[in-house]
Design an enzyme around this catalytic site. Structure first.
Site, PDB file in Angstrom:
ATOM      1  CE  LYS A  82      -4.277   0.889   2.573  1.00  0.00           C
ATOM      2  NZ  LYS A  82      -4.848   0.718   3.914  1.00  0.00           N
TER       3      LYS A  82
HETATM    4  O1  G3P Z   1      -8.918   1.678   5.067  1.00  0.00           O
HETATM    5  C1  G3P Z   1      -8.676   2.964   5.568  1.00  0.00           C
HETATM    6  C2  G3P Z   1      -9.382   3.065   6.855  1.00  0.00           C
HETATM    7  O2  G3P Z   1      -8.734   2.301   7.801  1.00  0.00           O
HETATM    8  C3  G3P Z   1      -9.573   4.435   7.348  1.00  0.00           C
HETATM    9  O3  G3P Z   1     -10.696   4.393   8.129  1.00  0.00           O
HETATM   10  O4  G3P Z   1     -12.272   5.170   9.820  1.00  0.00           O
HETATM   11  O5  G3P Z   1      -9.822   5.742   9.997  1.00  0.00           O
HETATM   12  O6  G3P Z   1     -11.254   6.811   8.268  1.00  0.00           O
HETATM   13  P1  G3P Z   1     -11.020   5.597   9.111  1.00  0.00           P
END
Ligand code: G3P
Length: 216
Positions: A82
């Protein structure tokens, strides 16, 4: 739409993978840091369980990103590197593609970023829905626009709907053309449940037991 787990908690991931509907796991530096564990060990354990494990680099310049990416991809063929959507991330992407490494470009917040990452050779792009909602815009529009662009221009890069925060995001991502949704465990457990399933099962079993003369 395929279903990935967005987590680095190996025990909880294992409990979900056993249910049979998950084909991948995505991690990020925040999720890895919460475990207090050695990242490479986590990637190795996860790669035994599912066909796709996204392992994110933490280097900021292209040369170091490539070095780190090659270390991760050598752990197991199921590891997908990634890279962030930065100029150095794109430079590293080109070098890694020439070496046959699969890449997921993350932190995508606009359709133009997604198109550029795809044209630079990304196998996957990860648009973040919830973080766009957080700043007062409708994150799902991004999935719809990226999906429309990729379909219109015959682009094979897969869209991973990321930053999914609740069950409605999951359903709308599927309707909006995401190839994959990466979902945190807390949301996955909610997706499995429906009160009418529980009520229906209770009634079936009590009717069955009554007809068989079993005390209920
Ligand atoms: O896959 C990306 C994710 O982990 C981000 O999620 O909830 O931290 O915006 P969040």
């Amino acid at each position: 739409m395929r279903i990935f787990i967005d987590s680095a908690d190996v025990d909880e991931i294992k409990r979900i993978v056993e249910l049979g509907f998950v084909s991948g796991v995505t991690t990020n530096p925040t999720l890895i840091s919460k475990t207090g564990r050695e990242p490479k060990e986590i990637y190795y354990e996860l790669a035994q369980m599912v066909e796709h494990v996204s392992a994110e680099v933490v280097s900021e310049d292209a040369e170091s990103m490539v070095k780190e990416a090659l270390e991760y991809s050598s752990i197991h063929p199921n590891i997908v590197v990634k890279l962030p959507m930065t100029n150095d991330g794109l430079k590293a992407l080109k070098i890694l593609k020439d070496k046959g490494v699969r890449v997921n470009v993350t932190l995508i917040f606009s359709p133009s970023q997604a198109l550029i990452a795809a044209r630079a050779g990304a196998d996957f792009v990860s648009p973040f829905i919830g973080r766009i909602d957080d700043i007062g815009y409708y994150g799902m529009d991004l999935i719809k626009q990226v999906s429309q662009i990729f379909t219109l221009h015959d682009i094979s890069t897969q869209i991973i709907a990321a930053s999914i925060r609740h069950p409605v995001h999951f359903v709308e991502a599927a309707l909006s053309g995401a190839h994959i949704a990466t979902v945190p465990p807390a949301v996955i457990w909610k997706l499995l449940k429906h009160p009418l399933t529980d009520i229906g099962l209770e009634k079936f079993l009590s009717d069955w037991k009554k007809s068989m003369g079993v005390n209920v």
